[in-house]
Design a protein around this motif. Structure first.
Motif, mmCIF file in Angstrom:
data_model
loop_
_atom_site.group_PDB
_atom_site.id
_atom_site.type_symbol
_atom_site.label_atom_id
_atom_site.label_comp_id
_atom_site.label_asym_id
_atom_site.label_seq_id
_atom_site.Cartn_x
_atom_site.Cartn_y
_atom_site.Cartn_z
ATOM 1 N N GLY A 7 -21.570 36.906 105.298
ATOM 2 C CA GLY A 7 -20.514 36.070 106.727
ATOM 3 C C GLY A 7 -21.920 35.058 107.124
ATOM 4 N N ASN A 8 -22.377 34.204 106.316
ATOM 5 C CA ASN A 8 -23.328 32.979 106.240
ATOM 6 C C ASN A 8 -22.257 31.895 107.073
ATOM 7 O OD1 ASN A 8 -24.164 30.549 105.965
ATOM 8 N ND2 ASN A 8 -24.131 30.549 103.745
ATOM 9 N N ARG A 9 -22.034 31.616 108.384
ATOM 10 C CA ARG A 9 -21.670 30.656 109.005
ATOM 11 C C ARG A 9 -22.354 29.829 109.251
ATOM 12 N NH1 ARG A 9 -18.193 32.849 106.255
ATOM 13 N NH2 ARG A 9 -16.928 33.443 106.320
ATOM 14 N N TYR A 10 -23.527 29.727 108.759
ATOM 15 C CA TYR A 10 -24.691 28.140 109.482
ATOM 16 C C TYR A 10 -24.261 27.027 109.001
ATOM 17 C CZ TYR A 10 -26.889 33.019 109.223
ATOM 18 O OH TYR A 10 -27.706 34.107 109.591
ATOM 19 N N ARG A 11 -23.218 26.396 109.278
ATOM 20 C CA ARG A 11 -23.229 24.991 109.990
ATOM 21 C C ARG A 11 -24.243 23.972 110.371
ATOM 22 N NH1 ARG A 11 -17.023 22.843 110.360
ATOM 23 N NH2 ARG A 11 -17.649 20.149 109.372
ATOM 24 N N TYR A 12 -24.604 24.371 110.919
ATOM 25 C CA TYR A 12 -25.721 23.359 111.368
ATOM 26 C C TYR A 12 -27.214 23.529 111.430
ATOM 27 C CZ TYR A 12 -21.685 22.437 114.273
ATOM 28 O OH TYR A 12 -20.076 22.364 114.354
ATOM 29 N N GLY A 13 -27.911 22.092 110.612
ATOM 30 C CA GLY A 13 -29.342 22.501 110.450
ATOM 31 C C GLY A 13 -30.465 21.515 110.601
ATOM 32 N N LEU A 14 -31.629 22.026 110.829
ATOM 33 C CA LEU A 14 -32.133 20.600 111.434
ATOM 34 C C LEU A 14 -33.896 21.274 110.699
ATOM 35 C CD1 LEU A 14 -33.040 18.698 113.621
ATOM 36 C CD2 LEU A 14 -33.527 20.060 115.039
ATOM 37 N N LEU A 15 -34.564 20.368 110.595
ATOM 38 C CA LEU A 15 -36.379 19.685 109.589
ATOM 39 C C LEU A 15 -37.115 20.312 111.191
ATOM 40 C CD1 LEU A 15 -35.866 18.931 106.475
ATOM 41 C CD2 LEU A 15 -35.395 21.348 106.963
ATOM 42 N N LEU A 16 -37.944 21.284 111.231
ATOM 43 C CA LEU A 16 -38.768 20.275 112.242
ATOM 44 C C LEU A 16 -40.358 20.347 111.704
ATOM 45 C CD1 LEU A 16 -38.190 23.624 114.837
ATOM 46 C CD2 LEU A 16 -37.415 21.036 115.384
ATOM 47 N N PRO A 17 -41.489 19.686 112.363
ATOM 48 C CA PRO A 17 -42.409 19.712 111.838
ATOM 49 C C PRO A 17 -43.191 20.592 112.304
ATOM 50 C CG PRO A 17 -41.987 17.873 113.754
ATOM 51 C CD PRO A 17 -40.632 18.501 113.083
ATOM 52 N N PRO A 18 -44.802 21.017 111.390
ATOM 53 C CA PRO A 18 -45.603 22.266 111.596
ATOM 54 C C PRO A 18 -45.597 22.074 112.967
ATOM 55 C CG PRO A 18 -46.273 21.202 109.873
ATOM 56 C CD PRO A 18 -45.207 19.789 110.555
ATOM 57 N N GLU A 19 -46.046 20.685 113.576
ATOM 58 C CA GLU A 19 -46.685 20.839 114.925
ATOM 59 C C GLU A 19 -45.503 21.711 115.849
ATOM 60 O OE1 GLU A 19 -45.466 17.047 114.675
ATOM 61 O OE2 GLU A 19 -46.974 18.939 113.221
ATOM 62 N N GLY A 69 -26.839 34.361 114.330
ATOM 63 C CA GLY A 69 -26.492 32.953 114.635
ATOM 64 C C GLY A 69 -26.886 32.551 114.745
ATOM 65 N N LEU A 70 -28.631 32.794 114.911
ATOM 66 C CA LEU A 70 -29.597 31.339 114.769
ATOM 67 C C LEU A 70 -30.808 31.306 114.048
ATOM 68 C CD1 LEU A 70 -30.934 29.104 115.757
ATOM 69 C CD2 LEU A 70 -31.692 29.535 117.588
ATOM 70 N N ARG A 71 -31.502 31.566 112.570
ATOM 71 C CA ARG A 71 -31.955 31.614 112.104
ATOM 72 C C ARG A 71 -33.872 30.469 111.614
ATOM 73 N NH1 ARG A 71 -31.650 35.781 108.133
ATOM 74 N NH2 ARG A 71 -33.794 35.460 107.404
ATOM 75 N N ALA A 72 -34.868 31.147 111.976
ATOM 76 C CA ALA A 72 -35.648 30.378 111.586
ATOM 77 C C ALA A 72 -36.848 30.693 109.970
ATOM 78 C CB ALA A 72 -36.525 29.831 112.671
ATOM 79 N N PHE A 73 -36.942 29.128 108.962
ATOM 80 C CA PHE A 73 -37.298 29.608 108.005
ATOM 81 C C PHE A 73 -38.687 28.559 107.806
ATOM 82 C CE2 PHE A 73 -33.051 30.827 107.420
ATOM 83 C CZ PHE A 73 -33.594 31.836 106.730
ATOM 84 N N PRO A 74 -40.262 29.660 107.735
ATOM 85 C CA PRO A 74 -41.103 28.475 107.201
ATOM 86 C C PRO A 74 -40.827 27.752 105.391
ATOM 87 C CG PRO A 74 -41.906 30.706 107.269
ATOM 88 C CD PRO A 74 -40.505 30.838 107.677
ATOM 89 N N LEU A 75 -41.229 26.143 105.631
ATOM 90 C CA LEU A 75 -41.238 26.059 104.337
ATOM 91 C C LEU A 75 -42.549 25.879 103.643
ATOM 92 C CD1 LEU A 75 -38.772 23.383 105.207
ATOM 93 C CD2 LEU A 75 -38.345 25.730 104.220
ATOM 94 N N PRO A 76 -42.308 25.895 102.282
ATOM 95 C CA PRO A 76 -44.011 26.165 102.024
ATOM 96 C C PRO A 76 -44.535 24.520 101.906
ATOM 97 C CG PRO A 76 -42.048 26.602 100.308
ATOM 98 C CD PRO A 76 -41.949 26.480 101.513
ATOM 99 N N GLU A 77 -43.476 23.582 101.958
ATOM 100 C CA GLU A 77 -44.289 22.031 102.532
ATOM 101 C C GLU A 77 -45.141 21.736 103.870
ATOM 102 O OE1 GLU A 77 -39.858 21.227 102.420
ATOM 103 O OE2 GLU A 77 -41.430 22.795 101.006
ATOM 104 N N GLY A 78 -44.955 23.298 104.547
ATOM 105 C CA GLY A 78 -44.803 22.479 105.942
ATOM 106 C C GLY A 78 -43.415 22.827 106.859
ATOM 107 N N GLY A 79 -43.799 23.307 108.234
ATOM 108 C CA GLY A 79 -42.623 22.563 109.528
ATOM 109 C C GLY A 79 -41.477 24.054 108.203
ATOM 110 N N TRP A 80 -40.541 23.953 109.345
ATOM 111 C CA TRP A 80 -39.263 24.866 109.644
ATOM 112 C C TRP A 80 -37.691 24.846 109.349
ATOM 113 C CZ3 TRP A 80 -40.299 29.939 111.259
ATOM 114 C CH2 TRP A 80 -42.193 29.940 111.519
ATOM 115 N N LEU A 81 -37.227 25.377 108.901
ATOM 116 C CA LEU A 81 -36.267 25.289 108.478
ATOM 117 C C LEU A 81 -34.923 25.796 109.411
ATOM 118 C CD1 LEU A 81 -33.116 23.345 106.953
ATOM 119 C CD2 LEU A 81 -33.596 25.550 105.368
ATOM 120 N N VAL A 82 -34.166 25.527 111.102
ATOM 121 C CA VAL A 82 -33.682 26.000 111.711
ATOM 122 C C VAL A 82 -32.242 25.829 110.826
ATOM 123 C CG1 VAL A 82 -33.073 26.242 113.195
ATOM 124 C CG2 VAL A 82 -35.273 25.280 113.373
#
Length: 207
Positions: free
Chosen positions: A24-36, A45-58
């Motif tokens: 069911g993966n339909r995540y066509r759009y993404g954004l990298l957010l800084p740690p702050e 339909g919306l997920r946010a993942f913390p990244l090992p190097e810091g920040g977030w993947l939305v």
């Protein structure tokens, strides 16, 4: 004692990989957010993942989330660790979905590291070339090179790596090692035996 896991083998990355592999993966759009910057709250339909190097993947099925404008992954893939996060189908899996490719830029970075490692290998001028010692050092050089190849190979278990890229890597490794080993005064048989220890990125059938 086992090998230290690569950053993309942690629990967060595994959760991200499962989300992308889900039918069911339909995540066509993404954004990298800084740690702050805090990510939006997750919902259908919306997920946010913390990244090992810091920040977030939305990741989202919609281009706009609150006041955030997300990138269309089909047009502008995101570099996430050693991967490119893109949208589309593949030759063997034509399903249109978000998926990882091994980043060509990351592979080039690892190849430059390999070439620096092998290219800087020199036998000390003030050290006698005793054959067993030379062979031991040569084997260690091959081992360090293999470690880089295994790193790329593990990344290729998560993201797609084109066979042509794998083939270029293998040729570059053998070319660099052959040049370095030839300068050690080893016989052709000894060099051949050492090159036989080289781990290939493009695995042959049955491996």
């Amino acid at each position: 004692m086992g090998r230290t896991p690569y950053p993309w083998q942690g629990p967060v990355w595994k959760a991200l990989h499962r989300a992308l592999a889900h039918p069911g993966n339909r995540y066509r759009y993404g954004l990298l957010l800084p740690p702050e910057e805090r990510p939006p709250r997750e919902r259908e339909g919306l997920r946010a993942f913390p990244l090992p190097e810091g920040g977030w993947l939305v990741l989202s099925r919609e281009a706009r989330v609150g006041n955030l404008e997300l990138q269309d992954l089909a047009q502008r893939p995101l570099r996430v660790g050693p991967f490119l996060l893109t949208w589309g189908g593949m030759r063997r899996d034509k399903t249109q979905r978000a998926r990882f490719l091994v980043s060509p830029a990351w592979v080039r970075e690892r190849q430059r590291e390999m070439e620096r490692l092998v290219g800087s290998f020199r036998w000390p001028h003030d050290r006698k070339r005793v054959k067993p010692l030379v062979l031991a050092e040569a084997r260690r050089l091959v081992g360090r090179t293999n470690a880089l190849t295994r790193e790329v190979r593990e990344a290729a278990k998560v993201g797609f790596l084109p066979p042509a890229t794998a083939n270029r890597w293998d040729k570059a490794v053998r070319r660099s090692l052959r040049k370095a080993l030839t300068g050690l005064g080893l016989t052709k048989g000894e060099i051949s035996e050492l090159l036989g220890r080289v781990v290939r990125l493009k695995q042959r059938r049955g491996e």
